[in-house]
Design an enzyme around this catalytic site. Structure first.
Site, PDB file in Angstrom:
ATOM      1  N   ASN A 209     -33.161 -32.895 -34.642  1.00 54.86           N
ATOM      2  CA  ASN A 209     -32.895 -33.277 -36.024  1.00 54.86           C
ATOM      3  C   ASN A 209     -32.819 -34.790 -36.112  1.00 54.86           C
ATOM      4  OD1 ASN A 209     -32.665 -30.775 -37.292  1.00 54.86           O
ATOM      5  ND2 ASN A 209     -30.514 -30.560 -36.727  1.00 54.86           N
ATOM      6  N   ASP A 278     -30.616 -25.696 -35.860  1.00 48.56           N
ATOM      7  CA  ASP A 278     -30.290 -24.310 -36.196  1.00 48.56           C
ATOM      8  C   ASP A 278     -30.955 -23.330 -35.229  1.00 48.56           C
ATOM      9  OD1 ASP A 278     -28.650 -24.887 -38.377  1.00 48.56           O
ATOM     10  OD2 ASP A 278     -30.391 -25.209 -39.678  1.00 48.56           O
ATOM     11  N   LYS A 288     -45.344 -28.814 -18.181  1.00 48.72           N
ATOM     12  CA  LYS A 288     -45.828 -29.370 -19.450  1.00 48.72           C
ATOM     13  C   LYS A 288     -46.983 -28.524 -20.012  1.00 48.72           C
ATOM     14  CE  LYS A 288     -47.852 -33.586 -21.299  1.00 48.72           C
ATOM     15  NZ  LYS A 288     -48.422 -34.880 -20.979  1.00 48.72           N
ATOM     16  N   PRO A 306     -25.774 -20.894 -32.049  1.00 45.05           N
ATOM     17  CA  PRO A 306     -24.468 -20.565 -32.632  1.00 45.05           C
ATOM     18  C   PRO A 306     -24.053 -21.632 -33.645  1.00 45.05           C
ATOM     19  CG  PRO A 306     -24.226 -21.359 -30.368  1.00 45.05           C
ATOM     20  CD  PRO A 306     -25.702 -21.232 -30.628  1.00 45.05           C
ATOM     21  N   ASP A 307     -23.347 -21.218 -34.675  1.00 47.90           N
ATOM     22  CA  ASP A 307     -22.798 -22.184 -35.631  1.00 47.90           C
ATOM     23  C   ASP A 307     -21.431 -22.609 -35.090  1.00 47.90           C
ATOM     24  OD1 ASP A 307     -21.419 -23.430 -37.818  1.00 47.90           O
ATOM     25  OD2 ASP A 307     -22.980 -22.634 -39.126  1.00 47.90           O
ATOM     26  N   ILE A 308     -21.381 -23.798 -34.495  1.00 46.54           N
ATOM     27  CA  ILE A 308     -20.185 -24.256 -33.776  1.00 46.54           C
ATOM     28  C   ILE A 308     -19.003 -24.354 -34.742  1.00 46.54           C
ATOM     29  CG2 ILE A 308     -19.222 -26.079 -32.314  1.00 46.54           C
ATOM     30  CD1 ILE A 308     -22.176 -26.810 -31.603  1.00 46.54           C
ATOM     31  N   PHE A 324     -19.603 -31.201 -42.432  1.00 49.17           N
ATOM     32  CA  PHE A 324     -20.459 -32.107 -43.202  1.00 49.17           C
ATOM     33  C   PHE A 324     -21.537 -31.317 -43.909  1.00 49.17           C
ATOM     34  CE2 PHE A 324     -19.925 -36.723 -42.741  1.00 49.17           C
ATOM     35  CZ  PHE A 324     -18.723 -36.715 -42.071  1.00 49.17           C
ATOM     36  N   LYS A 338     -20.652 -24.037 -48.643  1.00 47.11           N
ATOM     37  CA  LYS A 338     -20.462 -24.208 -47.191  1.00 47.11           C
ATOM     38  C   LYS A 338     -18.980 -24.133 -46.827  1.00 47.11           C
ATOM     39  CE  LYS A 338     -23.841 -26.528 -45.732  1.00 47.11           C
ATOM     40  NZ  LYS A 338     -24.814 -27.563 -45.437  1.00 47.11           N
ATOM     41  N   LYS A 342     -18.034 -21.043 -44.404  1.00 49.44           N
ATOM     42  CA  LYS A 342     -17.585 -21.373 -43.041  1.00 49.44           C
ATOM     43  C   LYS A 342     -16.058 -21.418 -42.947  1.00 49.44           C
ATOM     44  CE  LYS A 342     -21.795 -23.924 -41.860  1.00 49.44           C
ATOM     45  NZ  LYS A 342     -22.472 -24.659 -40.806  1.00 49.44           N
TER      46      LYS A 342
END
Ligand code: C5P
Length: 397
Positions: A209, A278, A288, A306-308, A324, A338, A342
């Site tokens: 990202n 994600d 390679k 996983p969504d920490i 965030f 969110k 969450k």
């Protein structure tokens, strides 16, 4: 102007690092401070008082018997005018004198007579720093409530390498600014994630990202300045670790997840700033991937990471969680959803308008009390405001 209105008396003692004190005066003045320089006689042999006078805009004091002071009490007058007394560089000899309460020149007398905090930035050869006498003196000064900033390790003027050299002027400035921050998180432990994650496809390629880590690093620094014990779990970024922060370097989301759960139990606050990927490739290709050896372009199968943040917030006794939400539109709607999905009490929203990686940002904090917009400002300034909000929410728990 982080030091606007602050009055600093800078004591310069005899050492080659005195040249760094000149730059320090420039930075202090630029940060809005009023600086009065006082030098030992030895210091004037390294850099002349004229240099400091030009940079501070004030005549320098170096003589206990200075005829300019009508009552002949420069040591009292100078220390009474100060919010902080900073000695940079502080030589081994000067530290030994302080540790023993000697007062045989202007600077030592001023230190003894002060009624404000004292910061010292040691500067000496590595053997002198390691000498048991110096160690004893430093321990005694700490015991007396003196703040020791540095020293750093590295090349020394004598040609040797090791610990003992004075911090750079920017680092001393940062220590001083930190010193003046309110200790809103004293005794608290804060865990953060920052930066991107990198999900490897083969030895040279991966998915990541866009994230410079600047906001996360700024929050780590602000939390540390506020007196917290800070652990920063950082994805791959090119930023120095803020002084006083413990950094754990990770690469992938799974590594970040593992590091967070290794530390989360001992923390009061968890701030998830990282731009976690994600998805990750389902498998790692050992060699390679070569172009032209196949009839069609390769496909990459992805699996979800996983969504920490969500997992930490779902713990039976979670720390105060801060998430965030960087959105390109509908900020309030997405940030609130969110926060609910969450189960995070505080979400920091920002609109990605001008791309990533800038020095400034505009944020809105979303919590149970509603929205708190923060005006556009440098990231460290915003981080300090966020830390203040975190302290308020901790107080309500
Ligand atoms: O769902 P979204 O990725 O937009 O949520 C962003 C927030 O969740 C950020 O605080 C981010 O650090 C955190 N997060 C996480 N683990 C993930 C994805 C996001 O901790 N896998």
């Amino acid at each position: 102007m982080e030091l606007a209105g602050k009055r600093i008396v800078l004591g310069v003692t005899g050492g080659i690092a005195a040249y760094k004190a000149a730059e320090l005066v420039r930075l202090l003045v630029k940060a809005g401070a009023t600086v009065q320089v006082a030098m030992t006689e030895a210091a004037t042999r390294f850099v002349t008082p004229v240099t400091f006078q030009a940079l501070s805009g004030k005549p320098v004091f170096s003589d206990q018997w200075d005829p300019r002071v009508a009552n002949n009490m420069a040591h009292i007058d100078l220390s009474r005018q100060a919010d902080v007394l900073l000695i940079a560089p502080a030589s081994a000899d000067f530290l030994a004198k302080l540790a023993n309460g000697l007062a045989d020149d202007l600077l030592t007398t001023m230190v003894l007579a002060r009624d404000c905090p004292l910061l010292v930035a040691p500067a000496m050869n590595r053997q002198m720093w390691d000498n048991p006498a110096t160690r004893r003196n430093i321990a005694a000064l700490r015991e007396d409530g003196v703040f020791i900033v540095g020293p750093a390790s590295g090349d020394q003027a004598c040609g040797e390498t090791g610990p003992g050299r004075m911090l750079e002027a920017e680092e001393v400035l940062a220590e001083l600014i930190a010193h003046f921050q309110p200790k809103l998180l004293a005794g608290k432990r804060v865990l953060l994630t920052a930066g991107p994650t990198f999900e490897a496809i083969d030895p040279v390629r991966g998915i990541t990202n866009l994230s410079t880590g600047k906001m996360g690093y700024a929050i780590s620094r602000a939390a540390c300045e506020a007196g917290a014990q800070v652990t920063l779990i950082s994805g791959p970024v090119c930023l120095p670790c803020p002084a006083g922060v413990t950094r754990i370097a990770v690469t992938s989301a799974l590594q970040m997840h593992e590091a967070v759960f290794r530390h989360v139990a001992e923390n009061d606050v968890f701030v998830a700033v990282a731009a976690v990927a994600d998805y990750r490739p389902a498998g790692f290709v050992e060699q390679k991937i070569k172009k032209g050896q196949r009839s069609s372009p390769p496909t990459i199968e992805l699996v979800e990471n996983p969504d920490i943040l969500a997992e930490v917030a779902a713990l039976p006794v979670p720390p105060l969680c801060v998430g965030f939400a960087a959105e390109s539109e509908n900020l309030a709607e997405y940030a609130e959803s969110k926060r609910r999905s969450k189960k995070v009490p505080l979400v920091v929203g920002n609109l990605i308008q001008d791309g990533f990686g800038g020095e400034e940002n505009t944020l809105i904090l979303f919590d149970d009390d509603g929205q708190h917009p923060l005006a556009p400002a440098p990231k460290l300034q915003l981080a300090r405001q966020l830390v203040a909000r975190i302290a308020v929410l901790l107080g309500k728990r």
